[in-house]
Design an enzyme around this catalytic site. Structure first.
Site, PDB file in Angstrom:
ATOM      1  N   ASP A  91       0.808  -1.219   0.000  1.00  0.00           N
ATOM      2  CA  ASP A  91       0.000   0.000   0.000  1.00  0.00           C
ATOM      3  C   ASP A  91       0.841   1.269   0.000  1.00  0.00           C
ATOM      4  OD1 ASP A  91       0.770  -0.830   2.591  1.00  0.00           O
ATOM      5  OD2 ASP A  91      -0.770   0.414   3.516  1.00  0.00           O
ATOM      6  N   GLU A 149      -0.506  -2.106   5.235  1.00  0.00           N
ATOM      7  CA  GLU A 149       0.420  -2.000   6.373  1.00  0.00           C
ATOM      8  C   GLU A 149       0.312  -0.642   7.034  1.00  0.00           C
ATOM      9  OE1 GLU A 149       3.455  -0.745   8.792  1.00  0.00           O
ATOM     10  OE2 GLU A 149       3.414   0.050   6.757  1.00  0.00           O
ATOM     11  N   GLU A 150       0.067   0.401   6.235  1.00  0.00           N
ATOM     12  CA  GLU A 150       0.035   1.756   6.783  1.00  0.00           C
ATOM     13  C   GLU A 150      -1.169   1.976   7.694  1.00  0.00           C
ATOM     14  OE1 GLU A 150       2.395   3.718   6.664  1.00  0.00           O
ATOM     15  OE2 GLU A 150       3.604   3.182   4.920  1.00  0.00           O
ATOM     16  N   HIS A 376       7.677   8.944   4.380  1.00  0.00           N
ATOM     17  CA  HIS A 376       6.434   9.705   4.491  1.00  0.00           C
ATOM     18  C   HIS A 376       6.626  11.174   4.109  1.00  0.00           C
ATOM     19  CE1 HIS A 376       4.215   6.626   7.283  1.00  0.00           C
ATOM     20  NE2 HIS A 376       5.065   6.029   6.464  1.00  0.00           N
TER      21      HIS A 376
END
Length: 404
Positions: A91, A149-150, A376
């Protein structure tokens, strides 16, 4: 003692077998195609289609639509042996990309800002190689392409769907491309690598009124400010100094104008720790602090506390396997970084609770190419030379696991 990270920005490609070196352009192509089509958690439909298409081309048995968009593929060597799982997350993040590259995100407001496109490409490269070299290992290799996962987390629903069964997985490995380490390094350690992730939201209910007449009110801002300060004492005075923990208040919302005392205030934050013994401790202690301060001021509160991911705890034997593999590839000792813990979290932790395994960091930063922005960040990118290195790491883990 302050540790200094090695100043490495290259990979000795001669340490990679010729066929994996020759696969490098394909790895880059796959990664860039995925990078252009990023998708958020549990919406990785295009990504899953791409992975499934490649597996079909190579004749690899696999299952799709696990935990919505997850995929599991199995390669059977045809020889008896144990089962090693390799996990890759797929993702992306809700971030607008700022990189000016020809493979930049084509999906507005969504970006692969954490390297999961690289993780997927590395896992595909490992499948591609092992499918042609079944003679090089015994037993089976199970590839887990995981969504979300995020957040809210795809590992747990995949486990609940039975991805560690049929055949039963004996051990698992995974990697994270890591811009906190330079290209040419591997961060691997036994025990705790990444922290547990817990979050909380709290609303404080006071009594509003005129800013010039505070005696007629219960000031929710004053109450909440004291709570924010008091929460910092939990780690400072309640946690063993040998352990590491963090309580961070990341949100504080209250009031609308200068001369009105707000009747409510909201805070939100996160808790991180390595020691699993602290599970269940912080939610109780945080509520005790909030309740005590509210009672002293005549305020009320509503607290919502959620434990998201447990800490990532590596098995010592599998970590030693990964360390040995890394030592055969990177420059030693400079290229091995054992003290690489981070308070970041990862739902790989759920897999490691079920079977022994190791999650490790693969250095991917290269400041000389302006590829060192943190994870990020809207300009995050990594040195793609790490892709071939990741495939070599996984292939050697499979081969060496057979001999354990």
């Amino acid at each position: 003692m302050v540790s200094t990270l090695p100043n490495l920005t290259s990979v000795d490609l001669s340490q990679l077998r010729l066929e994996i070196r020759n696969l490098q352009p394909q790895l880059v192509e796959w990664r860039r195609l995925l990078h252009q089509k990023p998708e958020l958690s549990f919406d990785e439909n295009l990504t899953a289609q791409f992975v499934s298409q490649k597996l079909q081309e190579w004749g690899i048995e696999h299952q799709t639509n696990i935990a919505q968009t997850g995929i599991v593929a199995t390669i059977d060597s045809g020889k008896p042996g144990r089962v090693l799982a390799i996990r890759a997350d797929m993702d992306a993040l809700p971030i607008q990309e700022e990189n000016e590259v020809d493979y930049r995100s084509q999906h507005d407001g969504i970006m692969h800002a954490c390297g999961h496109d690289g993780h997927t490409a590395i896992a595909l490269g490992t499948v591609c190689y092992l499918a042609k070299h079944k003679h090089s290992f015994s037993g089976k290799v199970k590839f887990i392409f995981q969504p979300a996962e995020e957040g809210p987390g795809g590992a747990k629903p995949m486990i609940e769907a039975g991805v560690l069964k049929n055949p039963d997985v004996d051990a698992i490995v995974g990697l994270h491309l890591w811009n906190n380490l330079p290209l040419g390094t591997v961060g691997v350690r036994s025990g705790a690598l990444m922290a547990a992730v817990e979050v909380f939201d709290c609303t404080i209910f006071g009594k509003g009124g005129h800013g010039a007449m505070p005696h007629q009110t219960v000031d929710s801002i004053v109450v909440t400010a004291q709570i924010v300060s008091a929460l910092q004492a939990i780690v400072a005075r309640n946690i063993d100094p040998i352990d590491s923990a963090v309580v961070t208040v990341g949100q504080f919302h209250a009031g609308h104008t200068h001369n009105v005392i707000a009747d409510t205030a909201q805070i939100g934050g996160t808790v991180r720790y390595f020691n699993p013994a602290y599970r269940g401790y912080f939610d109780k202690r945080i509520e005790q602090v909030i309740a005590g301060i509210c009672q002293s001021h005549g305020a009320d509160y509503q607290l919502d506390y959620c434990s998201l991911y447990p800490p990532v705890i590596n098995d010592s034997r599998i970590a030693e396997l990964v360390r040995g593999v890394a030592e055969s590839i990177v420059e030693t000792p400079a290229g091995i970084v054992p003290e690489c813990q981070t308070m970041g979290g990862e739902d790989m932790s759920f897999f490691l609770q079920e079977v022994p395994g190791c999650y490790f960091f693969l250095g991917s930063a290269n400041p000389e190419k302006n590829l060192a922005y943190p994870h990020h960040h809207p300009r995050f990118d990594f040195d793609e030379a790490a892709l071939g290195m990741g495939v070599e790491m996984f292939v050697r883990c499979v081969e060496n696991f057979c001999a354990m």
